[in-house]
Design a protein around this motif. Structure first.
Motif, PDB file in Angstrom:
ATOM      1  N   MET A   3       0.955  -1.312   0.003  1.00  0.00           N
ATOM      2  CA  MET A   3       0.035   0.021  -0.052  1.00  0.00           C
ATOM      3  C   MET A   3       1.086   1.204   0.059  1.00  0.00           C
ATOM      4  SD  MET A   3      -3.132  -1.025   2.674  1.00  0.00           S
ATOM      5  CE  MET A   3      -4.006   0.491   2.594  1.00  0.00           C
ATOM      6  N   LEU A   4       1.948   1.178   0.661  1.00  0.00           N
ATOM      7  CA  LEU A   4       2.670   2.504   1.026  1.00  0.00           C
ATOM      8  C   LEU A   4       3.664   2.538  -0.616  1.00  0.00           C
ATOM      9  CD1 LEU A   4       4.505   2.190   4.284  1.00  0.00           C
ATOM     10  CD2 LEU A   4       2.903   3.636   3.731  1.00  0.00           C
ATOM     11  N   GLY A   5       4.042   1.573  -1.100  1.00  0.00           N
ATOM     12  CA  GLY A   5       4.420   1.825  -2.357  1.00  0.00           C
ATOM     13  C   GLY A   5       3.636   2.377  -3.491  1.00  0.00           C
ATOM     14  N   LYS A   6       2.393   2.326  -3.319  1.00  0.00           N
ATOM     15  CA  LYS A   6       1.656   2.885  -4.325  1.00  0.00           C
ATOM     16  C   LYS A   6       1.219   4.232  -4.066  1.00  0.00           C
ATOM     17  CE  LYS A   6       1.330  -1.338  -6.193  1.00  0.00           C
ATOM     18  NZ  LYS A   6       2.448  -1.801  -7.091  1.00  0.00           N
ATOM     19  N   ILE A  25      11.110  -7.227   3.360  1.00  0.00           N
ATOM     20  CA  ILE A  25      10.451  -6.237   2.311  1.00  0.00           C
ATOM     21  C   ILE A  25      10.790  -6.458   1.065  1.00  0.00           C
ATOM     22  CG2 ILE A  25      10.745  -3.837   2.086  1.00  0.00           C
ATOM     23  CD1 ILE A  25      11.312  -3.354   5.083  1.00  0.00           C
ATOM     24  N   THR A  26       9.687  -6.360   0.230  1.00  0.00           N
ATOM     25  CA  THR A  26      10.019  -6.408  -1.233  1.00  0.00           C
ATOM     26  C   THR A  26       9.256  -5.342  -1.736  1.00  0.00           C
ATOM     27  OG1 THR A  26       9.646  -8.734  -0.807  1.00  0.00           O
ATOM     28  CG2 THR A  26       9.104  -7.963  -3.274  1.00  0.00           C
ATOM     29  N   CYS A  27       9.886  -4.588  -2.655  1.00  0.00           N
ATOM     30  CA  CYS A  27       9.630  -3.253  -3.525  1.00  0.00           C
ATOM     31  C   CYS A  27       9.559  -3.783  -4.879  1.00  0.00           C
ATOM     32  CB  CYS A  27      10.805  -2.230  -3.263  1.00  0.00           C
ATOM     33  SG  CYS A  27      10.909  -1.712  -1.687  1.00  0.00           S
ATOM     34  N   SER A  28       8.108  -3.914  -5.173  1.00  0.00           N
ATOM     35  CA  SER A  28       7.918  -4.324  -6.509  1.00  0.00           C
ATOM     36  C   SER A  28       8.173  -3.156  -7.604  1.00  0.00           C
ATOM     37  CB  SER A  28       6.625  -4.752  -6.476  1.00  0.00           C
ATOM     38  OG  SER A  28       6.297  -5.958  -5.442  1.00  0.00           O
ATOM     39  N   LYS A  29       8.101  -3.879  -8.810  1.00  0.00           N
ATOM     40  CA  LYS A  29       8.306  -3.005 -10.050  1.00  0.00           C
ATOM     41  C   LYS A  29       7.275  -2.043  -9.787  1.00  0.00           C
ATOM     42  CE  LYS A  29       8.206  -2.561 -14.904  1.00  0.00           C
ATOM     43  NZ  LYS A  29       7.923  -3.324 -16.381  1.00  0.00           N
ATOM     44  N   ASP A  30       7.488  -0.635 -10.118  1.00  0.00           N
ATOM     45  CA  ASP A  30       6.758   0.579 -10.165  1.00  0.00           C
ATOM     46  C   ASP A  30       6.391   0.975  -8.729  1.00  0.00           C
ATOM     47  OD1 ASP A  30       6.829   0.855 -12.873  1.00  0.00           O
ATOM     48  OD2 ASP A  30       5.188  -0.460 -12.899  1.00  0.00           O
ATOM     49  N   ASP A  31       6.708   0.424  -7.425  1.00  0.00           N
ATOM     50  CA  ASP A  31       6.562   0.798  -6.408  1.00  0.00           C
ATOM     51  C   ASP A  31       7.465   1.901  -5.990  1.00  0.00           C
ATOM     52  OD1 ASP A  31       4.763  -1.325  -5.868  1.00  0.00           O
ATOM     53  OD2 ASP A  31       5.951  -2.340  -4.373  1.00  0.00           O
ATOM     54  N   PHE A  32       6.825   2.778  -5.115  1.00  0.00           N
ATOM     55  CA  PHE A  32       7.488   4.117  -4.746  1.00  0.00           C
ATOM     56  C   PHE A  32       8.233   4.915  -5.906  1.00  0.00           C
ATOM     57  CE2 PHE A  32       8.005   0.602  -1.321  1.00  0.00           C
ATOM     58  CZ  PHE A  32       7.406   1.508  -0.169  1.00  0.00           C
ATOM     59  N   VAL A  37      14.276   9.106  -0.172  1.00  0.00           N
ATOM     60  CA  VAL A  37      14.940   8.799   0.658  1.00  0.00           C
ATOM     61  C   VAL A  37      14.377   7.600   1.452  1.00  0.00           C
ATOM     62  CG1 VAL A  37      15.965   9.326   3.155  1.00  0.00           C
ATOM     63  CG2 VAL A  37      15.947  11.129   1.106  1.00  0.00           C
ATOM     64  N   LEU A  38      15.106   6.287   1.718  1.00  0.00           N
ATOM     65  CA  LEU A  38      14.590   5.399   2.565  1.00  0.00           C
ATOM     66  C   LEU A  38      15.336   4.888   3.819  1.00  0.00           C
ATOM     67  CD1 LEU A  38      12.497   2.919   2.925  1.00  0.00           C
ATOM     68  CD2 LEU A  38      13.878   1.754   1.406  1.00  0.00           C
ATOM     69  N   LYS A  39      14.814   5.159   4.917  1.00  0.00           N
ATOM     70  CA  LYS A  39      15.741   4.704   6.124  1.00  0.00           C
ATOM     71  C   LYS A  39      15.006   3.456   6.719  1.00  0.00           C
ATOM     72  CE  LYS A  39      17.122   9.483   6.743  1.00  0.00           C
ATOM     73  NZ  LYS A  39      17.288  10.491   7.646  1.00  0.00           N
ATOM     74  N   ALA A  55      11.449  -0.732  -9.375  1.00  0.00           N
ATOM     75  CA  ALA A  55      10.940   0.027  -8.011  1.00  0.00           C
ATOM     76  C   ALA A  55      11.980   0.976  -7.644  1.00  0.00           C
ATOM     77  CB  ALA A  55      10.992  -1.160  -7.117  1.00  0.00           C
ATOM     78  N   MET A  56      11.610   1.955  -7.000  1.00  0.00           N
ATOM     79  CA  MET A  56      12.200   3.071  -6.240  1.00  0.00           C
ATOM     80  C   MET A  56      13.212   3.561  -7.271  1.00  0.00           C
ATOM     81  SD  MET A  56      12.655   2.025  -2.441  1.00  0.00           S
ATOM     82  CE  MET A  56      13.887   0.522  -2.721  1.00  0.00           C
ATOM     83  N   ARG A  57      12.618   4.002  -8.596  1.00  0.00           N
ATOM     84  CA  ARG A  57      13.602   4.376  -9.645  1.00  0.00           C
ATOM     85  C   ARG A  57      14.151   5.735  -9.431  1.00  0.00           C
ATOM     86  NH1 ARG A  57       8.568   3.474 -11.718  1.00  0.00           N
ATOM     87  NH2 ARG A  57       7.423   5.313 -12.030  1.00  0.00           N
TER      88      ARG A  57
END
Length: 130
Positions: A3-6, A25-32, A37-39, A55-57
């Protein structure tokens, strides 16, 4: 995390002690899509961080601190514009794996893959920069 990733306008995310209880923690394609910044701090149950390609591009800074059970990180080399990784009080195996993964990716690409600055700190009195 899905949900956060979207969230389309999320620029900074800090997950600190107790805020995330999962082991992976899995960050999928197009997430975030806009995350800069990620901490990840003191996530004692976290064992795996997986970043899928795409992900996170826009991620520029990743800080992982005192995640004592983090054993596996995959896909960090997909972060094309990542400028800095800060690793503080992390298991040596984890830090070595991250450094070695970037070194291998750069070598395999004949220098075409960007490698961020990796700062490793084991304590306040001892710091190593790569």
């Amino acid at each position: 995390m899905p949900m956060l990733g979207k969230l389309p306008k999320l620029k900074s995310l800090s997950l600190i002690y107790g805020s995330y209880q999962g082991t992976a923690i899995t960050c999928s394609k197009d997430d975030f899509p806009q995350l800069f910044v990620l901490k990840l701090w003191n996530l004692n149950s976290l064992e795996k961080l997986d970043v899928e390609n795409g992900a996170m591009r826009n991620l520029r800074e990743l800080e992982i601190r005192s995640c004592s059970n983090l054993e596996t990180t995959t896909g960090l080399t997909h972060l094309k514009i990542l400028q800095e990784i800060k690793l503080t009080n992390m298991p040596k195996k984890c830090t070595d794996d991250i450094v070695n993964n970037f070194a291998a990716a750069v070598a395999q690409s004949a220098g075409k893959i960007h490698s961020p600055a990796i700062k490793i700190e084991y304590s306040k009195s001892c710091q190593m920069k790569l």
